[in-house]
Design a protein around this motif. Structure first.
Motif, PDB file in Angstrom:
ATOM      1  N   PRO A 113       0.746  -1.142  -0.128  1.00 45.38           N
ATOM      2  CA  PRO A 113      -0.197  -0.121  -0.187  1.00 45.38           C
ATOM      3  C   PRO A 113       0.731   1.274   0.020  1.00 45.38           C
ATOM      4  CG  PRO A 113       0.185  -1.230   2.132  1.00 45.38           C
ATOM      5  CD  PRO A 113       0.815  -1.815   1.283  1.00 45.38           C
ATOM      6  N   LEU A 114       0.313   2.296  -0.327  1.00 47.19           N
ATOM      7  CA  LEU A 114       0.946   3.553  -0.571  1.00 47.19           C
ATOM      8  C   LEU A 114       1.300   4.278   0.893  1.00 47.19           C
ATOM      9  CD1 LEU A 114      -1.096   5.260  -3.017  1.00 47.19           C
ATOM     10  CD2 LEU A 114       1.048   4.069  -3.564  1.00 47.19           C
ATOM     11  N   ASN A 115       2.378   5.082   0.925  1.00 41.31           N
ATOM     12  CA  ASN A 115       2.819   5.879   2.052  1.00 41.31           C
ATOM     13  C   ASN A 115       2.798   4.648   3.320  1.00 41.31           C
ATOM     14  OD1 ASN A 115       2.833   7.984   0.750  1.00 41.31           O
ATOM     15  ND2 ASN A 115       0.681   7.977   1.032  1.00 41.31           N
ATOM     16  N   HIS A 116       3.461   3.656   3.170  1.00 36.12           N
ATOM     17  CA  HIS A 116       3.735   2.780   4.295  1.00 36.12           C
ATOM     18  C   HIS A 116       5.210   2.361   4.705  1.00 36.12           C
ATOM     19  CE1 HIS A 116       2.190  -0.786   6.568  1.00 36.12           C
ATOM     20  NE2 HIS A 116       3.354  -1.314   6.296  1.00 36.12           N
ATOM     21  N   GLU A 117       5.339   2.498   5.898  1.00 39.38           N
ATOM     22  CA  GLU A 117       6.628   2.119   6.506  1.00 39.38           C
ATOM     23  C   GLU A 117       6.375   0.929   7.179  1.00 39.38           C
ATOM     24  OE1 GLU A 117       9.009   5.065   8.681  1.00 39.38           O
ATOM     25  OE2 GLU A 117       8.210   6.861   7.392  1.00 39.38           O
ATOM     26  N   HIS A 118       7.278   0.105   6.480  1.00 38.60           N
ATOM     27  CA  HIS A 118       7.224  -1.268   7.082  1.00 38.60           C
ATOM     28  C   HIS A 118       8.275  -1.552   8.251  1.00 38.60           C
ATOM     29  CE1 HIS A 118       7.995  -5.809   7.059  1.00 38.60           C
ATOM     30  NE2 HIS A 118       6.890  -5.823   6.467  1.00 38.60           N
ATOM     31  N   PHE A 119       8.001  -2.383   9.375  1.00 37.28           N
ATOM     32  CA  PHE A 119       8.979  -2.448  10.515  1.00 37.28           C
ATOM     33  C   PHE A 119      10.299  -3.094  10.129  1.00 37.28           C
ATOM     34  CE2 PHE A 119       5.497  -5.579  10.286  1.00 37.28           C
ATOM     35  CZ  PHE A 119       6.302  -6.913   9.785  1.00 37.28           C
ATOM     36  N   ASP A 120      10.511  -3.661   8.993  1.00 38.91           N
ATOM     37  CA  ASP A 120      11.680  -4.069   8.634  1.00 38.91           C
ATOM     38  C   ASP A 120      12.453  -3.222   7.707  1.00 38.91           C
ATOM     39  OD1 ASP A 120      13.929  -6.164   8.825  1.00 38.91           O
ATOM     40  OD2 ASP A 120      13.305  -7.112   7.073  1.00 38.91           O
ATOM     41  N   LYS A 166      -2.596  -1.566  -8.495  1.00 43.03           N
ATOM     42  CA  LYS A 166      -3.168  -0.719  -7.380  1.00 43.03           C
ATOM     43  C   LYS A 166      -2.808  -1.334  -6.124  1.00 43.03           C
ATOM     44  CE  LYS A 166      -7.462  -1.212  -8.960  1.00 43.03           C
ATOM     45  NZ  LYS A 166      -7.465  -1.592 -10.284  1.00 43.03           N
ATOM     46  N   PRO A 167      -2.596  -0.589  -5.115  1.00 41.82           N
ATOM     47  CA  PRO A 167      -2.350  -0.957  -3.584  1.00 41.82           C
ATOM     48  C   PRO A 167      -3.095  -2.343  -3.272  1.00 41.82           C
ATOM     49  CG  PRO A 167      -2.489   1.415  -3.521  1.00 41.82           C
ATOM     50  CD  PRO A 167      -3.077   1.011  -5.089  1.00 41.82           C
ATOM     51  N   LEU A 168      -2.506  -3.374  -2.736  1.00 43.15           N
ATOM     52  CA  LEU A 168      -2.957  -4.410  -2.375  1.00 43.15           C
ATOM     53  C   LEU A 168      -3.633  -5.294  -3.537  1.00 43.15           C
ATOM     54  CD1 LEU A 168      -4.551  -3.600   1.047  1.00 43.15           C
ATOM     55  CD2 LEU A 168      -2.188  -4.500   0.466  1.00 43.15           C
ATOM     56  N   GLU A 169      -3.033  -5.024  -4.660  1.00 50.32           N
ATOM     57  CA  GLU A 169      -3.496  -5.649  -5.921  1.00 50.32           C
ATOM     58  C   GLU A 169      -2.491  -7.124  -6.090  1.00 50.32           C
ATOM     59  OE1 GLU A 169      -4.029  -3.659  -9.508  1.00 50.32           O
ATOM     60  OE2 GLU A 169      -4.391  -5.579 -10.939  1.00 50.32           O
ATOM     61  N   GLU A 219       4.882 -19.565   7.121  1.00 52.69           N
ATOM     62  CA  GLU A 219       4.670 -18.090   7.357  1.00 52.69           C
ATOM     63  C   GLU A 219       3.667 -17.325   6.783  1.00 52.69           C
ATOM     64  OE1 GLU A 219       8.324 -15.593   6.618  1.00 52.69           O
ATOM     65  OE2 GLU A 219       7.454 -14.068   8.012  1.00 52.69           O
ATOM     66  N   THR A 220       3.104 -18.014   5.682  1.00 56.55           N
ATOM     67  CA  THR A 220       1.931 -17.742   5.204  1.00 56.55           C
ATOM     68  C   THR A 220       0.978 -18.858   4.994  1.00 56.55           C
ATOM     69  OG1 THR A 220       2.230 -17.811   2.772  1.00 56.55           O
ATOM     70  CG2 THR A 220       2.897 -15.668   3.798  1.00 56.55           C
ATOM     71  N   ASP A 221      -0.189 -18.672   4.607  1.00 50.69           N
ATOM     72  CA  ASP A 221      -1.128 -19.871   4.538  1.00 50.69           C
ATOM     73  C   ASP A 221      -0.749 -20.384   3.091  1.00 50.69           C
ATOM     74  OD1 ASP A 221      -2.496 -18.179   3.102  1.00 50.69           O
ATOM     75  OD2 ASP A 221      -4.320 -17.974   4.358  1.00 50.69           O
ATOM     76  N   ASN A 222      -0.064 -19.744   2.233  1.00 49.70           N
ATOM     77  CA  ASN A 222       0.228 -20.292   0.769  1.00 49.70           C
ATOM     78  C   ASN A 222      -1.029 -20.065   0.246  1.00 49.70           C
ATOM     79  OD1 ASN A 222       3.116 -20.726   0.427  1.00 49.70           O
ATOM     80  ND2 ASN A 222       2.953 -22.737   1.482  1.00 49.70           N
ATOM     81  N   LEU A 223      -2.124 -19.522   0.606  1.00 48.05           N
ATOM     82  CA  LEU A 223      -3.399 -19.038  -0.322  1.00 48.05           C
ATOM     83  C   LEU A 223      -3.293 -17.752  -0.708  1.00 48.05           C
ATOM     84  CD1 LEU A 223      -5.757 -21.557   1.905  1.00 48.05           C
ATOM     85  CD2 LEU A 223      -4.785 -22.304  -0.421  1.00 48.05           C
ATOM     86  N   PRO A 224      -3.749 -17.637  -1.942  1.00 47.11           N
ATOM     87  CA  PRO A 224      -3.773 -15.931  -2.258  1.00 47.11           C
ATOM     88  C   PRO A 224      -4.981 -15.329  -1.550  1.00 47.11           C
ATOM     89  CG  PRO A 224      -3.606 -17.453  -4.209  1.00 47.11           C
ATOM     90  CD  PRO A 224      -3.717 -18.421  -3.128  1.00 47.11           C
ATOM     91  N   TYR A 225      -4.705 -14.207  -1.304  1.00 47.33           N
ATOM     92  CA  TYR A 225      -5.876 -13.529  -0.476  1.00 47.33           C
ATOM     93  C   TYR A 225      -7.098 -13.308  -1.298  1.00 47.33           C
ATOM     94  CZ  TYR A 225      -8.272  -9.653   1.928  1.00 47.33           C
ATOM     95  OH  TYR A 225      -8.769  -8.733   2.694  1.00 47.33           O
ATOM     96  N   ASN A 226      -8.115 -13.419  -0.610  1.00 46.11           N
ATOM     97  CA  ASN A 226      -9.444 -13.433  -1.151  1.00 46.11           C
ATOM     98  C   ASN A 226     -10.319 -12.588  -0.419  1.00 46.11           C
ATOM     99  OD1 ASN A 226     -12.077 -13.636  -2.094  1.00 46.11           O
ATOM    100  ND2 ASN A 226     -12.105 -15.838  -2.393  1.00 46.11           N
ATOM    101  N   ALA A 227     -10.676 -11.177  -0.694  1.00 44.23           N
ATOM    102  CA  ALA A 227     -11.258 -10.317   0.207  1.00 44.23           C
ATOM    103  C   ALA A 227     -12.889 -10.798   0.419  1.00 44.23           C
ATOM    104  CB  ALA A 227     -11.444  -8.952  -0.608  1.00 44.23           C
TER     105      ALA A 227
END
Ligand SMILES: [Ca+2]
Ligand SMILES: [Ca+2]
Length: 817
Positions: free
Chosen positions: A429-436, A449-452, A558-566
């Protein structure tokens, strides 16, 4: 070089007897309860010291880079080991790495009253406190002073904590008001689940805890509590007594919440009270006249017969240098006999210790040896012609396969990890500062687009060391390094099975293909996917949530290996997608320096891959040319940029030009390289030397002659810079890093030696190797896991929660205590 006794050996034997007697004498004293331990003195380096104990009061601050790194606050060096740190006002029973840390707003050293006082502030709660440390008796007092009472929201939460390194207390006991307990080897203490409304926010409102949507968190409960807490009463080197004047001292185990947690002594600050609100008397036992055992630094890999062999002996500043040391050799009868004896030369003081050097270069006979200094003998090491022949293999055979992203990695009966990140990846997403440390600005610089979802990204790449993100810049330097190794040494070793089609890797299983080319291919595949699917290389690809990021163990979970579905709820899945927002994000802002660096790596890779995977080789070269052309265009229209990133990336265009020229022999690139290199060398010699040297075989004699002047200057500079330490290598003193600088330094020296052997001799390469393999400060363990006779047993890999290492991984640095 004989077994005959010498006068110096007799003196040495006499000394050893004396020394042993001394130890017995002191043991007797401490058992009988008589003690001559001195009280702590404030020294010129602004910390308290007495033999066996140094107490630091915010000589190190919480620096915020990795938040709580267990290297800040009130700390002890207890008989040579930094076992206790983190003494400060803290807001949790067992603060985690990303919990709020106090900022030190002042530090006063009063030599008259022998006191160090710091002011600590939690900005988030407008909460200030003072913590003072003053020696008293055989220990010291810690007092906490408040001008204003503890803020309401921190009542019962703000306390004084002191953290104890768990490994130093394994197999030990504690006493709480005389009642004994055993420090748990594995976390097994009690915890409680509390409502989220009671949780104190973590760094930047991130959370380390995956509450599965239940709005709750976990707090640890004490293992024990009392007015007096004694740590390890049975071990004089580790005994620490804490007596609290007011509230009880509680003992907690931080590992219940995070595997990097420590044992914690804690007292809660009283509510509605100002002035002196807490007093602890802390008495770490100091063995009278204790001297730290000398560290005999030498290469655990051993030495070639013809190379210099200099052990660097690190000494307690109160220790005296012995006049001689010797080397023992295994003889034909199977016994170690003294083979060599020589003077030990005092070098001087560096940081906390004194140093001496013992030169045994005269030994050139192959065999098995050890060094004897005083009553200490080192472990054995070899002097053989082929000591370096196989040392790189654990890194090639194990470390790199285990680091391979998007692959299942098997080794005999063990699966290191399943196929990870098949749900790669989404546009950040835009204007995002990540903790790493990643940042997405106000544009994506992509068609997404952000999160696409960005398709086609579940291929290739390596994990960043210790976590599981893809750091594009690291990939680029790894590929460059592999290409250099391939071109310099034609490394054809085949011990790894790699199948990109089924995404499967098998360690110790030859498949007919050189592993190094398979690794280059694997790294390249992710870079190519970035350019083809995103349009250009990206800063990095990383999980969005802190509660994912601290993942330890199998990367495929670390992830569920399944693409995100809103259209699904969090933690819901339809078998092919899920409603959990855990897919990694690509941070996509474009920078010309990363374009150039990626271009350089792909141009180099296209040469190495020629004949192995021609289609990919062609693709690499086409992308390399395109990225450089685009970056040149972008730079024409760019505003002047003097940001740290831009300064740091300086010279990246030159690297692209030289690699493109080496691959294509196109005169445009040669001109581009020559237009840039000399100015860069004038401005910043060392980091640009490697690229200048790589170009030599493709350039004419005048280039080589001109570069010679720079090689001479380089040698003068490194000799001057490295004279400050007894190892004569570039020792990095700041946090995080050190080993890679020494390795890069040694490999630049290698190229200079190959081209200008009269300027830099082989010793400048061996010195770097000796340092990495054990001739370095604090210990003599090899920094390469499972390489050399003795190496570290715990290191910062993805399996660190299991107190182990990944073979072939390189420890980032020596930690000075
Ligand atoms: Ca192979
Ligand atoms: Ca997912």
């Amino acid at each position: 070089m004989s077994k005959h006794y010498t006068i110096s050996e007799d003196i040495f034997r006499f000394k050893r007897v004396l020394c042993n007697k001394g130890v017995l004498f002191f043991c007797f004293l401490s058992i009988s309860g008589v003690s001559f331990s001195q009280s702590l003195k404030l020294n010129e380096k602004d910390y308290f010291e007495t033999p066996g104990l140094d107490v630091w009061v915010f000589n190190n601050e919480y620096n915020g880079m990795f938040f709580d790194e267990k290297t800040a606050g009130i700390e002890f060096i207890h008989h040579g080991v930094r076992t206790v740190t983190g003494g400060a006002i803290r807001l949790q029973n067992t603060p985690e790495q990303w919990d709020l840390i106090p900022k030190m707003t002042s530090r006063k050293i009063d030599k008259k009253t022998n006191t160090i006082e710091v002011t600590l502030r939690y900005e988030e709660f407008n909460f200030d406190s003072k913590v003072a440390v003053t020696p008293q008796g055989k220990g010291f007092l810690i007092t906490v002073l408040l001008d204003k009472a503890v803020p309401k929201e921190l009542e019962g939460r703000a306390g004084f904590n002191l953290e104890f390194l768990p490994t130093s207390y394994f197999e030990s006991n504690y006493l709480a008001d005389g009642k004994a307990g055993t420090f748990p080897r594995y976390p097994a203490g009690d915890t409680q689940t509390l409502p989220l409304s009671q949780k104190i926010q973590q760094f930047s409102k991130h959370t380390t805890f995956d509450d599965r949507g239940r709005k709750e968190f976990i707090a640890t409960l004490p293992l024990a509590s009392g007015k007096t807490l004694i740590f390890a009463p049975e071990n004089p080197e580790r005994t620490v007594k804490i007596q609290s004047e007011g509230t009880d001292v509680m003992l907690f185990d931080g590992r219940n919440l995070g595997q990097n947690g420590w044992f914690i002594a804690r007292s809660i600050l009283p509510s509605n009270k100002t002035g002196k609100v807490l007093t602890w008397y802390v008495e770490p036992n100091a063995i009278p006249n204790w001297l730290r055992k000398p560290v005999i630094g030498f290469s655990q890999v051993g030495y070639m017969p013809g190379q210099n062999k200099v052990a660097v002996i690190e000494l307690d500043k109160n220790d005296k240098v012995l006049t001689t040391a010797s080397v023992f050799r295994l003889d034909k009868a199977g016994e170690f006999v003294e083979y060599f004896r020589k003077d030990v030369k005092f070098w001087g003081t560096y940081l906390r210790y004194n140093y001496a050097q013992f030169d045994f270069s005269a030994i050139n006979e192959e065999g098995l040896y050890y060094i004897q200094y005083g009553n200490q003998q080192t472990n054995t090491f070899q002097i053989e012609d082929d000591v370096y022949a196989k040392i790189w293999q654990p890194t090639m055979d194990v470390w790199f396969p285990v680091q391979m992203d998007h692959m299942e990695v098997n080794e005999a009966y063990r699966v290191w990890h399943g196929k990870p990140f098949l749900d790669d990846c989404m546009q950040a997403p835009l204007n995002h500062e990540h903790f790493d440390g990643y940042k997405q600005g106000s544009t994506t610089d992509t068609k997404y687009k952000p999160l696409e979802r960005i398709p086609g990204m579940a291929v290739g790449g390596w994990f960043d060391a210790g976590d599981f993100d893809i750091q594009t810049f690291s990939h680029v330097s790894v590929i460059n390094s592999f290409v250099e190794s391939w071109e310099a040494f034609k490394v054809t070793r085949d011990e790894t099975y790699v199948d990109q089609k089924t995404q499967f890797v098998d360690i110790h299983r030859p498949d007919g293909q050189p592993d190094i080319l398979q690794q280059i291919e694997h790294g390249v595949l992710n870079l190519v996917a970035q350019v083809e699917n995103i349009g250009h290389p990206v800063r990095g690809i990383i999980v969005p949530n802190l509660h994912q990021y601290h993942h330890l163990g199998d990367a495929s979970t670390e992830t569920d290996n399944l693409p995100y579905n809103a259209s699904l709820k969090p933690f819901e899945s339809n078998g092919t997608s899920s409603g959990t927002m855990d897919d990694r994000w690509a941070f996509t802002n474009r920078t010309s320096f990363l374009d150039y660096r990626t271009s350089g790596a792909l141009a180099g890779a296209s040469r190495a891959l020629r004949g192995y995977n021609n289609k990919l080789s062609d693709k690499c070269l086409a992308i390399a040319a395109k990225l450089t052309a685009e970056a040149l265009e972008i730079e024409k229209n760019a505003k002047p940029d003097n940001s740290p990133m831009s300064r740091w990336g300086k010279g990246s265009d030159m690297i692209a030009m030289v690699q493109l020229y080496l691959t294509t022999k196109d005169e445009r690139y040669k001109k581009g390289f020559l237009d840039r290199i000399w100015k860069l060398l004038d401005e910043n010699l060392e980091p640009n030397m490697n690229a200048a040297l790589l170009a030599v075989p493709a350039m004419d004699d005048s280039y080589k002659t001109k570069l010679r002047g720079y090689a001479i200057k380089y040698k003068e500079k490194i000799d001057k810079d490295n004279a400050d330490n007894p190892y004569a290598v570039p020792v990095i003193k700041r946090g995080w890093g050190g080993s890679s600088q020494v390795i890069n330094w040694a490999s630049t020296n290698y190229y200079i030696h190959k081209i200008y052997p009269d300027i830099i001799d082989k010793e400048y390469v061996y010195r770097g190797l000796n340092y990495i393999f054990g001739c370095h400060p604090y210990s003599n363990l090899s920094f390469v896991n499972a390489v050399g006779n003795r190496s570290k047993k715990v290191a910062y890999g993805g399996n660190r929660a299991d107190f182990t290492t990944i073979a072939g991984g390189v420890v980032p640095r020596a930690y000075f205590s």
